[in-house]
Write a protein that holds these residues in place. Sequence first.
Motif, PDB file in Angstrom:
ATOM      1  N   GLY A 103      24.776   6.916   9.181  1.00  0.00           N
ATOM      2  CA  GLY A 103      25.157   6.691   7.793  1.00  0.00           C
ATOM      3  C   GLY A 103      25.594   5.273   7.511  1.00  0.00           C
ATOM      4  N   ASP A 104      25.985   4.529   8.557  1.00  0.00           N
ATOM      5  CA  ASP A 104      26.406   3.140   8.340  1.00  0.00           C
ATOM      6  C   ASP A 104      25.264   2.151   8.565  1.00  0.00           C
ATOM      7  OD1 ASP A 104      26.098   3.425  11.041  1.00  0.00           O
ATOM      8  OD2 ASP A 104      28.126   2.744  11.584  1.00  0.00           O
ATOM      9  N   ASP A 105      24.034   2.671   8.708  1.00  0.00           N
ATOM     10  CA  ASP A 105      22.857   1.810   8.861  1.00  0.00           C
ATOM     11  C   ASP A 105      22.412   1.371   7.468  1.00  0.00           C
ATOM     12  OD1 ASP A 105      20.261   0.777   9.118  1.00  0.00           O
ATOM     13  OD2 ASP A 105      19.798   2.041  10.844  1.00  0.00           O
ATOM     14  N   ALA A 106      22.699   0.124   7.106  1.00  0.00           N
ATOM     15  CA  ALA A 106      22.446  -0.348   5.746  1.00  0.00           C
ATOM     16  C   ALA A 106      20.966  -0.326   5.388  1.00  0.00           C
ATOM     17  CB  ALA A 106      23.013  -1.769   5.582  1.00  0.00           C
ATOM     18  N   VAL A 107      20.117  -0.679   6.347  1.00  0.00           N
ATOM     19  CA  VAL A 107      18.678  -0.697   6.072  1.00  0.00           C
ATOM     20  C   VAL A 107      18.176   0.718   5.780  1.00  0.00           C
ATOM     21  CG1 VAL A 107      16.398  -1.210   7.028  1.00  0.00           C
ATOM     22  CG2 VAL A 107      18.315  -2.765   7.463  1.00  0.00           C
ATOM     23  N   PHE A 108      18.637   1.672   6.586  1.00  0.00           N
ATOM     24  CA  PHE A 108      18.204   3.064   6.393  1.00  0.00           C
ATOM     25  C   PHE A 108      18.721   3.622   5.077  1.00  0.00           C
ATOM     26  CE2 PHE A 108      19.476   7.576   6.914  1.00  0.00           C
ATOM     27  CZ  PHE A 108      18.204   8.139   6.881  1.00  0.00           C
ATOM     28  N   THR A 109      20.001   3.446   4.790  1.00  0.00           N
ATOM     29  CA  THR A 109      20.564   4.017   3.567  1.00  0.00           C
ATOM     30  C   THR A 109      19.931   3.388   2.332  1.00  0.00           C
ATOM     31  OG1 THR A 109      22.418   2.437   3.702  1.00  0.00           O
ATOM     32  CG2 THR A 109      22.765   4.635   4.625  1.00  0.00           C
ATOM     33  N   SER A 110      19.589   2.107   2.403  1.00  0.00           N
ATOM     34  CA  SER A 110      18.924   1.467   1.271  1.00  0.00           C
ATOM     35  C   SER A 110      17.530   2.057   1.057  1.00  0.00           C
ATOM     36  CB  SER A 110      18.825  -0.044   1.504  1.00  0.00           C
ATOM     37  OG  SER A 110      18.123  -0.668   0.447  1.00  0.00           O
ATOM     38  N   ALA A 111      16.790   2.258   2.165  1.00  0.00           N
ATOM     39  CA  ALA A 111      15.455   2.854   2.060  1.00  0.00           C
ATOM     40  C   ALA A 111      15.540   4.290   1.550  1.00  0.00           C
ATOM     41  CB  ALA A 111      14.759   2.815   3.413  1.00  0.00           C
ATOM     42  N   LEU A 112      16.560   5.040   2.006  1.00  0.00           N
ATOM     43  CA  LEU A 112      16.749   6.411   1.561  1.00  0.00           C
ATOM     44  C   LEU A 112      17.063   6.451   0.064  1.00  0.00           C
ATOM     45  CD1 LEU A 112      17.066   9.418   2.068  1.00  0.00           C
ATOM     46  CD2 LEU A 112      19.404   8.992   2.892  1.00  0.00           C
ATOM     47  N   ALA A 113      17.941   5.565  -0.385  1.00  0.00           N
ATOM     48  CA  ALA A 113      18.278   5.516  -1.808  1.00  0.00           C
ATOM     49  C   ALA A 113      17.055   5.161  -2.646  1.00  0.00           C
ATOM     50  CB  ALA A 113      19.405   4.512  -2.049  1.00  0.00           C
ATOM     51  N   ASP A 114      16.244   4.216  -2.166  1.00  0.00           N
ATOM     52  CA  ASP A 114      15.012   3.857  -2.885  1.00  0.00           C
ATOM     53  C   ASP A 114      14.098   5.076  -3.037  1.00  0.00           C
ATOM     54  OD1 ASP A 114      15.791   1.243  -3.164  1.00  0.00           O
ATOM     55  OD2 ASP A 114      14.623   0.501  -1.454  1.00  0.00           O
ATOM     56  N   LEU A 115      13.926   5.829  -1.949  1.00  0.00           N
ATOM     57  CA  LEU A 115      13.035   6.996  -1.972  1.00  0.00           C
ATOM     58  C   LEU A 115      13.557   8.056  -2.933  1.00  0.00           C
ATOM     59  CD1 LEU A 115      10.609   8.565  -0.762  1.00  0.00           C
ATOM     60  CD2 LEU A 115      12.189   9.411   0.988  1.00  0.00           C
ATOM     61  N   LEU A 116      14.850   8.351  -2.857  1.00  0.00           N
ATOM     62  CA  LEU A 116      15.426   9.393  -3.699  1.00  0.00           C
ATOM     63  C   LEU A 116      15.385   9.017  -5.171  1.00  0.00           C
ATOM     64  CD1 LEU A 116      18.513  10.331  -1.472  1.00  0.00           C
ATOM     65  CD2 LEU A 116      16.318  11.525  -1.634  1.00  0.00           C
ATOM     66  N   ALA A 117      15.544   7.734  -5.465  1.00  0.00           N
ATOM     67  CA  ALA A 117      15.517   7.277  -6.858  1.00  0.00           C
ATOM     68  C   ALA A 117      14.148   7.467  -7.492  1.00  0.00           C
ATOM     69  CB  ALA A 117      15.935   5.809  -6.928  1.00  0.00           C
ATOM     70  N   ASP A 118      13.122   7.504  -6.670  1.00  0.00           N
ATOM     71  CA  ASP A 118      11.766   7.679  -7.198  1.00  0.00           C
ATOM     72  C   ASP A 118      11.533   9.069  -7.765  1.00  0.00           C
ATOM     73  OD1 ASP A 118      11.000   5.116  -6.595  1.00  0.00           O
ATOM     74  OD2 ASP A 118      10.095   5.641  -4.659  1.00  0.00           O
ATOM     75  N   HIS A 119      12.414  10.031  -7.413  1.00  0.00           N
ATOM     76  CA  HIS A 119      12.136  11.426  -7.772  1.00  0.00           C
ATOM     77  C   HIS A 119      13.233  12.074  -8.612  1.00  0.00           C
ATOM     78  CE1 HIS A 119       8.691  11.446  -5.082  1.00  0.00           C
ATOM     79  NE2 HIS A 119       9.446  10.862  -4.178  1.00  0.00           N
ATOM     80  N   ASP A 120      14.222  11.316  -9.048  1.00  0.00           N
ATOM     81  CA  ASP A 120      15.298  11.899  -9.845  1.00  0.00           C
ATOM     82  C   ASP A 120      15.773  10.875 -10.871  1.00  0.00           C
ATOM     83  OD1 ASP A 120      18.484  12.356 -10.190  1.00  0.00           O
ATOM     84  OD2 ASP A 120      17.461  14.277  -9.867  1.00  0.00           O
ATOM     85  N   ASP A 121      15.659  11.224 -12.133  1.00  0.00           N
ATOM     86  CA  ASP A 121      15.989  10.269 -13.197  1.00  0.00           C
ATOM     87  C   ASP A 121      17.462   9.895 -13.190  1.00  0.00           C
ATOM     88  OD1 ASP A 121      13.361  10.275 -14.005  1.00  0.00           O
ATOM     89  OD2 ASP A 121      13.656  11.725 -15.629  1.00  0.00           O
ATOM     90  N   ALA A 122      18.347  10.885 -12.965  1.00  0.00           N
ATOM     91  CA  ALA A 122      19.783  10.586 -12.966  1.00  0.00           C
ATOM     92  C   ALA A 122      20.139   9.681 -11.795  1.00  0.00           C
ATOM     93  CB  ALA A 122      20.586  11.887 -12.896  1.00  0.00           C
ATOM     94  N   PHE A 123      19.560   9.970 -10.646  1.00  0.00           N
ATOM     95  CA  PHE A 123      19.811   9.135  -9.478  1.00  0.00           C
ATOM     96  C   PHE A 123      19.250   7.735  -9.710  1.00  0.00           C
ATOM     97  CE2 PHE A 123      19.570   7.548  -5.201  1.00  0.00           C
ATOM     98  CZ  PHE A 123      20.615   8.183  -4.527  1.00  0.00           C
ATOM     99  N   LEU A 124      18.076   7.663 -10.326  1.00  0.00           N
ATOM    100  CA  LEU A 124      17.471   6.367 -10.608  1.00  0.00           C
ATOM    101  C   LEU A 124      18.336   5.552 -11.563  1.00  0.00           C
ATOM    102  CD1 LEU A 124      15.113   4.362 -10.467  1.00  0.00           C
ATOM    103  CD2 LEU A 124      14.018   5.638 -12.329  1.00  0.00           C
ATOM    104  N   ALA A 125      18.884   6.226 -12.587  1.00  0.00           N
ATOM    105  CA  ALA A 125      19.729   5.514 -13.558  1.00  0.00           C
ATOM    106  C   ALA A 125      20.957   4.929 -12.876  1.00  0.00           C
ATOM    107  CB  ALA A 125      20.138   6.472 -14.673  1.00  0.00           C
ATOM    108  N   ALA A 126      21.590   5.727 -12.014  1.00  0.00           N
ATOM    109  CA  ALA A 126      22.760   5.227 -11.291  1.00  0.00           C
ATOM    110  C   ALA A 126      22.372   4.084 -10.367  1.00  0.00           C
ATOM    111  CB  ALA A 126      23.400   6.363 -10.494  1.00  0.00           C
ATOM    112  N   TYR A 127      21.188   4.210  -9.775  1.00  0.00           N
ATOM    113  CA  TYR A 127      20.694   3.179  -8.861  1.00  0.00           C
ATOM    114  C   TYR A 127      20.476   1.869  -9.606  1.00  0.00           C
ATOM    115  CZ  TYR A 127      17.822   1.157  -5.108  1.00  0.00           C
ATOM    116  OH  TYR A 127      17.311   0.354  -4.120  1.00  0.00           O
ATOM    117  N   LEU A 128      19.867   1.967 -10.779  1.00  0.00           N
ATOM    118  CA  LEU A 128      19.588   0.766 -11.561  1.00  0.00           C
ATOM    119  C   LEU A 128      20.855   0.159 -12.149  1.00  0.00           C
ATOM    120  CD1 LEU A 128      16.329   1.872 -13.421  1.00  0.00           C
ATOM    121  CD2 LEU A 128      16.543   0.350 -11.444  1.00  0.00           C
ATOM    122  N   ASP A 129      21.882   1.001 -12.325  1.00  0.00           N
ATOM    123  CA  ASP A 129      23.153   0.501 -12.848  1.00  0.00           C
ATOM    124  C   ASP A 129      23.967  -0.224 -11.788  1.00  0.00           C
ATOM    125  OD1 ASP A 129      22.650   1.384 -15.371  1.00  0.00           O
ATOM    126  OD2 ASP A 129      23.773   3.253 -15.170  1.00  0.00           O
ATOM    127  N   GLY A 130      23.407  -0.347 -10.601  1.00  0.00           N
ATOM    128  CA  GLY A 130      24.063  -1.118  -9.558  1.00  0.00           C
ATOM    129  C   GLY A 130      24.844  -0.304  -8.561  1.00  0.00           C
TER     130      GLY A 130
END
Length: 672
Positions: free
Chosen positions: A173-200
């Motif tokens: 969970g403390d692997d920054a590269v992995f968590t960033s890639a995971l967040a990118d993938l999840l944001a592609d499939h959920d509008d609410a998650f994407l909005a939070a992602y884009l909000d920083g």
Amino acid sequence: MRVLNLGILAHIDAGKTSLTERLLYAAGVIDAVGSVDKGDTRTDSLALERQRGITIKAAVASFDVDGTTVNLIDTPGHPDFIAEVERVLDVLDGVVLVVSAVEGVQAQTRVLMRALRRLRIPTLVFVNKVDRRGARYTTLLDGIADKLSASVLSMARVDGLGTREARVVPHAGDDAVFTSALADLLADHDDAFLAAYLDGEKDFPHPLLRDELARQTRNALVHPVFWGSAITGAGTAELLTGITELLPSARGDADGPLSGTVFKIERGPAGEKIAYVRVFSGTVRLRDRLRYGPADSAGEGKVTAVGVFGQGRDLPGESIRAGQIGRLWGLGGIRVGDTIGDPDAVSAPRRHFAPPTLETVVTPRRAADRGRLHSALTQLAEQDPLIDLHQDELGHRMSLSLYGEVQKEVIQATLAEDFGVEAVFHETTTRHIERPVGTGTAAEILHGDSNPFLATVGLRIEPAPVGSGVGFLREVELGSLPAAFMKAVEETVHLTLQQGLRGWQVTDCTVTMTHSGYAARQSHSHGTFDKSMSSTAGDFRNLTPLVLMNALEQAGTQVCEPVLRFHLDIPTDTYRAVLPVLSRLRAVPRTSTARGSSSVVEGEIPAASVHALERQLPALTSGEGVLECVFAHYREVRGDIPVRPRSGPDPLHRKNYLLQVVRRVPGDREDA
């Protein structure tokens, strides 16, 4: 305890049966890991499976882990046994799709993943054989994303890849590269998650990311990729965690109306029929009387024994509850694909893969074994309805539908070893179909001069949309014909259309009953009428083929051949040599793409030409060509029209038909 019905799917030799063994061992169900090569695995229990080292029949095993009972279904990987996979898909909660780290994404892997995505079945990908020389990581992950799904993410890295010491290290969970890639993938499939992602809000806590990954995996939006070795056990613990945390458990109300699906039939030691069933709602209990099959032709039987998968074993039980898989005894007429309980509560079995495009004629080596051969083939067809046993009434000619030569060899060996029948399998031929090209109508009237049957039947046949099969409608007034007679007509329509004007099965049509009538005997006795009928269902079964084939002759048919969509990966420097061969085999290339030193050619090819292409490809490409084929459609045959020998009484020749069926011709008239 929650229940998860899990399928293990793969291309042949990717290691799914070995993975099944490893999971059972890790869960403490078995004391030692069986070997496919040694023939001592838990799920490959058939003698033929052990001899050949391949899975032929789907098998169920069970284990408990972290509060979850996993009913694990190991399925065949060879494309000749895809029907076994098809029957299993409708009863699964989730899937582990196994990919070899050495061979990579193979033809059957792509076919399976297309079906899983279409059906939205939650799927984990497990890359096996990381300990083998030639194992790949980055290029393989790219291949999975390119050929299976872009919505994948590796859940671990592999240290010592390609060596016996290969070790799987999960991303933390403390692997920054992995968590960033995971967040990118999840944001592609959920509008609410994407909005939070884009909000920083990119620094999502790992538990939140894990929960969102589980939600999206259960909704078949993303496919986590795990790594390991079924032989050494590397990565097994991580996969088990993924199975229990990321895949959904079975749902269903055990107190609701009963509904379930039969996905496998086998015979017990005494020849008794055993039905494997997934219960979606309600509960099946010992000694229950069950209805099974379609609503219009349902059977009924009493459950005489129950077996339940759970806690690592298959044990006698008292009931099978919603969400569970179990075995039922006592239902003598039950078939693969039948529903139990409420037939409207479970969707009808669906076609997920291409139908068989090949067939072969089977004859006994000894004429005296003809009856035994038919009985044995009937039992095999119970277990695999797509075998589609077809024979004349005298049993002189029996034919089977096939997916390929390996399936034919297995059936032949099964007949010899399990039934003691030596059978000769003739040359495999392409299975064509016929489609009506126009509309035809015909009728035979009760008491008509040329009608020896006590029945009136009128039918109209006309084309229907491609892929619709055979539909049966009624224009006659409801109640004008007893239900048994109407059922006899409908069943005979489907049976008769197994052989069209040129002997092939007729499909994509609608048959409408336009006229009906029957004879009833009435006698006055003591002020009442005796309404016992003199017509029988047999009158309607015998008359219907004459009427239907008369109508079909008016409509006319076109014979169509199966066409496959092909994907051919070849060295670029062999491209010019391959194209003329494709042309000679009547293949039609649609696209051609160069990728460095290799080229990919895609197009369509007649099923009859595929075997010839497979034989020539190694010499043309120095063994480097890879061919993948999937069923595309049927198209009208060009040139000589193939004719299939007819079997049984032939309604296209009236006089001979009547002589065979009723032993006489009314008025001694010649057939028209």
